[in-house]
Design a protein around this motif. Structure first.
Motif, short mmCIF file in Angstrom:
data_model
loop_
_atom_site.label_atom_id
_atom_site.label_comp_id
_atom_site.label_asym_id
_atom_site.label_seq_id
_atom_site.Cartn_x
_atom_site.Cartn_y
_atom_site.Cartn_z
N GLN A 10 8.58 35.49 -24.07
CA GLN A 10 9.72 34.85 -23.49
C GLN A 10 11.03 35.10 -24.39
O GLN A 10 11.88 35.23 -23.76
N GLN A 14 14.65 36.65 -23.69
CA GLN A 14 15.73 35.87 -23.68
C GLN A 14 16.80 36.80 -24.71
O GLN A 14 18.06 36.70 -24.48
N GLN A 69 14.71 29.16 -30.51
CA GLN A 69 13.58 29.36 -29.29
C GLN A 69 12.18 29.28 -29.70
O GLN A 69 11.43 28.94 -28.79
#
Length: 79
Positions: A10, A14, A69
């Motif tokens: 993910q 991103q 993140q």
């Protein structure tokens, strides 16, 4: 570990949305930190990722976003 691997995927997706034109760099950076992120207790040496390039190309921003993140403490990373 599966959850962390999904999270890393993910994060990669991103990053590719945020940083246009450096998909190959993002792939290499995420590959370089995979073991550090997935199995930190197995790392007996620091992981060093060296990014170089022209001023203003997003090197520091990329690293800061990766740290944010993957939710690592800033003490785990030196820029």
């Amino acid at each position: 570990m599966k959850t962390k691997m999904e999270k890393l995927s993910q994060v990669k997706a991103q990053l590719k949305k945020e940083f246009i034109g450096i998909d190959e760099v993002i792939d290499k950076v995420t590959e370089s930190i995979t073991s550090w992120y997935l199995i930190p207790e197995m790392n007996d040496r620091p992981v060093i990722v060296n990014l170089w390039g022209l001023t203003g190309t997003g090197k520091t921003s990329l690293v800061n976003m990766v740290i944010e993140q993957v939710e690592r403490r800033s003490t785990d990373v030196v820029i």
